[in-house]
Design a protein around this motif. Structure first.
Motif, PDB file in Angstrom:
ATOM      1  N   PHE A  65      12.391  39.914  33.953  1.00 56.71           N
ATOM      2  CA  PHE A  65      11.130  40.533  33.086  1.00 56.71           C
ATOM      3  C   PHE A  65      11.499  40.590  31.670  1.00 56.71           C
ATOM      4  O   PHE A  65      10.545  40.589  30.614  1.00 56.71           O
ATOM      5  CB  PHE A  65      11.723  42.243  33.209  1.00 56.71           C
ATOM      6  CG  PHE A  65      11.130  43.013  34.591  1.00 56.71           C
ATOM      7  CD1 PHE A  65      10.265  42.606  35.841  1.00 56.71           C
ATOM      8  CD2 PHE A  65      12.142  43.546  35.149  1.00 56.71           C
ATOM      9  CE1 PHE A  65      10.670  43.100  36.549  1.00 56.71           C
ATOM     10  CE2 PHE A  65      12.521  44.688  36.320  1.00 56.71           C
ATOM     11  CZ  PHE A  65      11.150  43.834  36.948  1.00 56.71           C
ATOM     12  N   GLU A 126       7.114  50.554  40.775  1.00 52.55           N
ATOM     13  CA  GLU A 126       8.870  50.307  39.950  1.00 52.55           C
ATOM     14  C   GLU A 126       9.759  48.979  40.110  1.00 52.55           C
ATOM     15  O   GLU A 126      10.158  48.231  40.369  1.00 52.55           O
ATOM     16  CB  GLU A 126       9.929  51.151  38.976  1.00 52.55           C
ATOM     17  CG  GLU A 126       8.397  51.549  37.585  1.00 52.55           C
ATOM     18  CD  GLU A 126       8.858  52.955  37.224  1.00 52.55           C
ATOM     19  OE1 GLU A 126      10.370  52.850  36.893  1.00 52.55           O
ATOM     20  OE2 GLU A 126       8.956  54.133  37.739  1.00 52.55           O
ATOM     21  N   SER A 129       8.847  45.773  41.763  1.00 52.31           N
ATOM     22  CA  SER A 129       9.000  44.639  41.350  1.00 52.31           C
ATOM     23  C   SER A 129       9.508  43.758  40.872  1.00 52.31           C
ATOM     24  O   SER A 129      10.854  44.189  41.392  1.00 52.31           O
ATOM     25  CB  SER A 129       8.889  45.187  39.996  1.00 52.31           C
ATOM     26  OG  SER A 129       7.138  45.837  39.615  1.00 52.31           O
ATOM     27  N   THR A 130       9.398  42.227  41.135  1.00 51.00           N
ATOM     28  CA  THR A 130      10.888  41.575  40.974  1.00 51.00           C
ATOM     29  C   THR A 130      10.177  40.786  39.924  1.00 51.00           C
ATOM     30  O   THR A 130      11.082  40.623  39.567  1.00 51.00           O
ATOM     31  CB  THR A 130       9.929  40.393  42.193  1.00 51.00           C
ATOM     32  OG1 THR A 130       9.035  40.194  42.075  1.00 51.00           O
ATOM     33  CG2 THR A 130       9.725  41.328  43.754  1.00 51.00           C
ATOM     34  N   HIS A 132       7.500  40.403  37.489  1.00 52.32           N
ATOM     35  CA  HIS A 132       6.779  40.974  36.914  1.00 52.32           C
ATOM     36  C   HIS A 132       6.387  41.625  36.123  1.00 52.32           C
ATOM     37  O   HIS A 132       6.465  43.254  36.963  1.00 52.32           O
ATOM     38  CB  HIS A 132       5.187  40.685  37.311  1.00 52.32           C
ATOM     39  CG  HIS A 132       4.992  39.367  38.517  1.00 52.32           C
ATOM     40  ND1 HIS A 132       4.972  38.279  37.461  1.00 52.32           N
ATOM     41  CD2 HIS A 132       4.700  39.179  39.248  1.00 52.32           C
ATOM     42  CE1 HIS A 132       4.238  37.049  38.340  1.00 52.32           C
ATOM     43  NE2 HIS A 132       4.016  38.028  39.289  1.00 52.32           N
ATOM     44  N   TRP A 133       6.963  41.922  34.449  1.00 50.34           N
ATOM     45  CA  TRP A 133       7.609  43.446  34.039  1.00 50.34           C
ATOM     46  C   TRP A 133       6.084  43.949  33.590  1.00 50.34           C
ATOM     47  O   TRP A 133       6.396  45.470  33.833  1.00 50.34           O
ATOM     48  CB  TRP A 133       7.983  42.732  32.383  1.00 50.34           C
ATOM     49  CG  TRP A 133       6.679  42.074  31.570  1.00 50.34           C
ATOM     50  CD1 TRP A 133       5.958  41.026  31.481  1.00 50.34           C
ATOM     51  CD2 TRP A 133       5.895  42.793  30.391  1.00 50.34           C
ATOM     52  NE1 TRP A 133       5.309  41.089  30.742  1.00 50.34           N
ATOM     53  CE2 TRP A 133       4.650  41.899  30.431  1.00 50.34           C
ATOM     54  CE3 TRP A 133       5.978  44.577  30.494  1.00 50.34           C
ATOM     55  CZ2 TRP A 133       4.620  42.430  29.108  1.00 50.34           C
ATOM     56  CZ3 TRP A 133       4.165  44.272  29.445  1.00 50.34           C
ATOM     57  CH2 TRP A 133       4.187  43.644  29.056  1.00 50.34           C
ATOM     58  N   GLN A 135       4.093  45.075  35.922  1.00 47.88           N
ATOM     59  CA  GLN A 135       3.687  45.590  37.034  1.00 47.88           C
ATOM     60  C   GLN A 135       4.982  46.932  37.251  1.00 47.88           C
ATOM     61  O   GLN A 135       4.657  48.329  37.301  1.00 47.88           O
ATOM     62  CB  GLN A 135       4.469  45.026  38.685  1.00 47.88           C
ATOM     63  CG  GLN A 135       4.904  45.563  40.018  1.00 47.88           C
ATOM     64  CD  GLN A 135       5.166  45.349  41.340  1.00 47.88           C
ATOM     65  OE1 GLN A 135       4.869  44.318  40.796  1.00 47.88           O
ATOM     66  NE2 GLN A 135       5.513  45.615  42.219  1.00 47.88           N
ATOM     67  N   PHE A 136       6.352  46.421  36.920  1.00 47.60           N
ATOM     68  CA  PHE A 136       7.277  47.643  35.913  1.00 47.60           C
ATOM     69  C   PHE A 136       6.859  48.155  35.336  1.00 47.60           C
ATOM     70  O   PHE A 136       6.639  49.554  35.189  1.00 47.60           O
ATOM     71  CB  PHE A 136       8.779  46.903  36.014  1.00 47.60           C
ATOM     72  CG  PHE A 136       9.486  47.449  35.754  1.00 47.60           C
ATOM     73  CD1 PHE A 136      10.806  48.154  37.109  1.00 47.60           C
ATOM     74  CD2 PHE A 136       9.754  49.261  33.794  1.00 47.60           C
ATOM     75  CE1 PHE A 136      11.542  48.730  36.549  1.00 47.60           C
ATOM     76  CE2 PHE A 136      10.689  49.664  34.392  1.00 47.60           C
ATOM     77  CZ  PHE A 136      11.391  49.642  34.884  1.00 47.60           C
TER      78      PHE A 136
END
Length: 532
Positions: A65, A126, A129-130, A132-133, A135-136
């Motif tokens: 991220f 959270e 999430s992989t 994409h910051w 999404q987190f």
């Protein structure tokens, strides 16, 4: 009407009735258990707040991220870090605003359960999430909605349910559990931060499910708030709940008097016009509304979350080799001193503790700011270890002051401020102001510290000093008062400086008519249960 008015500031002595009622009160396991289970809502708040600081120094979290820089490796820009941190309180701001309506519609218990379980949705986002910051960050926003709702409904439920002799302590347990949540998150972060894969941050995140399930399920085994139950027509349930939590028989005099107090206040409300939420800004309630907003805002403006959200970043800049250890030290001081804060709540009083704590924190931030600005070497902090040690020590001194005063007491004072019919919207607004400042500080702390450095502490020092003056001028002493007595004090405009000596007249309800036929009470007076 009342025994303490603007025209007469003379203190009164407790009557024998008040003393007898005090002797009737008991500390019961049921009441303590209720307070502890409900306080898991505070633990959830502390846990999600405490874990994020450590994530930013975890290798896998930065790789997924952050941004890569040749000189520094994986880093977070000020605004990206601020956005990730700030979207939790942004969601909590939204949740706190709707929590009052939910609590009045569904009841306190169901509102707590549904809010706790709703936060699990954000945790799922959270963990999923992989790379994409955003999404987190959105996951933290959703989690925040549930946390924000809990921050309104849990203290409301505790204040309405707890016996008067325990109310201050049990509501303050909400703050104690916040500190325990922060400490637990820091310990788990310390245990996982050396892992090179996503388990370093996904394990701490996933454990959040446990706290939500404990609260969401456990609260359903507890009784509904007796004041809410009475207001919706369930008088027998309210009476039995008050009796069980206080360790008394339903026909006990103390129970009768509490039911009478609730009845009198409810009849006064019904005699008036239909209430609207915006009436909290009317002439009768504007003062209390502003007191609640300023106290909750002030809890953030003391600067406590400056350390908890950005602690690892702050202490890494002082040259410490493992800033996680320093965070654990601060978290341990915070949790331990909040336990001491429960003693302060019970024995010292609201006004003295809030004023003394604010002045103490002012001193700590003055030392922190000037040592950090003029003594610590900004280029090579390791060359000035004494300055780094001073920063850590006075950070601990600050946490001691906050954890024993403004941490636990603000929740207790605000939960006591409002009449029953306005309690939900007024507490929601006050708590929303807390989350608003939490959001603003989370978003702008990094850019501000990048610009003015340790002088940022002078902002908090000024706020703490102003808060001490505010409490001295406007906050009454509500220690050892029933909610109905506190309502009477505000109606009679008791002077804050003389409020510690005020005592209410003991009214005679219909059940006391045979025992005291000659005593009559106006609708503005309430009883004292002689809380200890």
């Amino acid at each position: 009407m009342g025994l303490f008015s603007k025209k007469s500031a003379a203190p009164q002595t407790q009557s024998q009735d008040e003393i007898d009622l005090a002797a009737e009160q008991k500390v019961t396991f049921r009441a303590v258990f209720l307070g502890v289970v409900a306080s898991v809502g505070g633990f959830m708040f502390g846990y999600v707040s405490g874990q994020i600081s450590g994530f930013f120094d975890m290798e896998d979290f930065g790789r997924r991220f952050g941004n890569y820089q040749d000189a520094d490796g994986w880093v977070f820009s000020a605004y990206r870090q601020g956005a990730i941190v700030a979207l939790l309180p942004a969601g909590a701001l939204l949740g706190s605003l709707v929590a009052g309506r939910i609590a009045d519609t569904l009841g306190r218990r169901i509102a707590i359960s549904s809010s706790a379980l709703f936060s699990c949705i954000g945790t799922i986002i959270e963990i999923a999430s992989t790379t994409h910051w955003a999404q987190f960050a959105v996951g933290r926003l959703i989690t925040g909605i549930g946390i924000g709702a809990l921050s309104v409904v849990v203290p409301m439920y505790q204040s309405e349910s707890a016996p008067a002799i325990l109310r201050g302590i049990l509501v303050s347990c909400y703050q104690l559990f916040i500190t325990l949540g922060i400490w637990t998150a820091e310990m788990i972060n310390y245990g996982t931060h050396d892992l090179s894969n996503s388990a370093s941050w996904r394990i701490p995140n996933g454990i959040s499910f446990l706290w939500a399930l404990v609260l969401g399920g456990g609260i359903l085994f507890l009784p509904e708030s007796p004041r809410y139950a009475y207001r919706v027509g369930r008088e027998d349930e309210a009476r039995n709940t008050i009796a069980r939590l206080a360790g008394l028989e339903p026909s006990a005099r103390s129970v009768n008097m509490q039911i009478d107090e609730i009845r009198v206040k409810l009849e006064e409300e019904k005699a008036g016009a239909d209430t609207k939420w915006y009436e909290i800004f009317g002439p009768a309630l504007l003062r209390r509304t502003l007191i609640g907003i300023i106290l909750q805002s002030g809890q953030q403006l003391t600067g406590a979350n400056f350390f908890f959200y950005y602690g690892t970043t702050i202490f890494k800049a002082t040259g410490l080799s493992d800033s996680y250890v320093t965070q654990i030290i601060l978290g341990s001081v915070n949790a331990g001193c909040t336990v001491a804060g429960l003693w302060v709540v019970k024995n010292v009083g609201r006004r003295k503790a809030l004023i003394g704590g604010a002045l103490w924190m002012t001193m700590c931030f003055l030392v922190y700011s000037f040592v950090g600005r003029f003594v610590l070497d900004p280029v090579n902090p390791a060359s000035t270890p004494q300055a780094g040690n001073v920063l850590i020590v006075f950070s601990c001194f600050f946490i001691v002051a906050f954890a024993t005063t403004w941490g636990p007491l603000v929740w207790a004072v605000v939960a006591e401020l409002y009449p029953a019919r306005y309690r939900a919207p007024a507490m929601a607004l006050a708590t929303a102001s807390n989350w608003l400042w939490n959001f603003l500080m989370s978003l702008f702390t990094r850019p501000i510290t990048d610009s003015i450095g340790y002088f940022y502490g002078l902002v908090f020092a000024g706020c703490c000093l102003a808060l001490a003056v505010f409490v001295w001028l406007f906050v009454i002493e509500s220690k050892d008062r029933t909610l109905e007595e506190i309502e009477t004090m505000y109606n009679q405009k008791v002077s804050p400086r003389h409020s510690n000596h005020w005592h209410a007249e003991v009214p005679s309800g219909p059940r006391d008519a045979e025992e005291k036929p000659e005593v009559h009470s106006g609708s503005a007076t309430t009883s004292s249960h002689g809380e200890v």
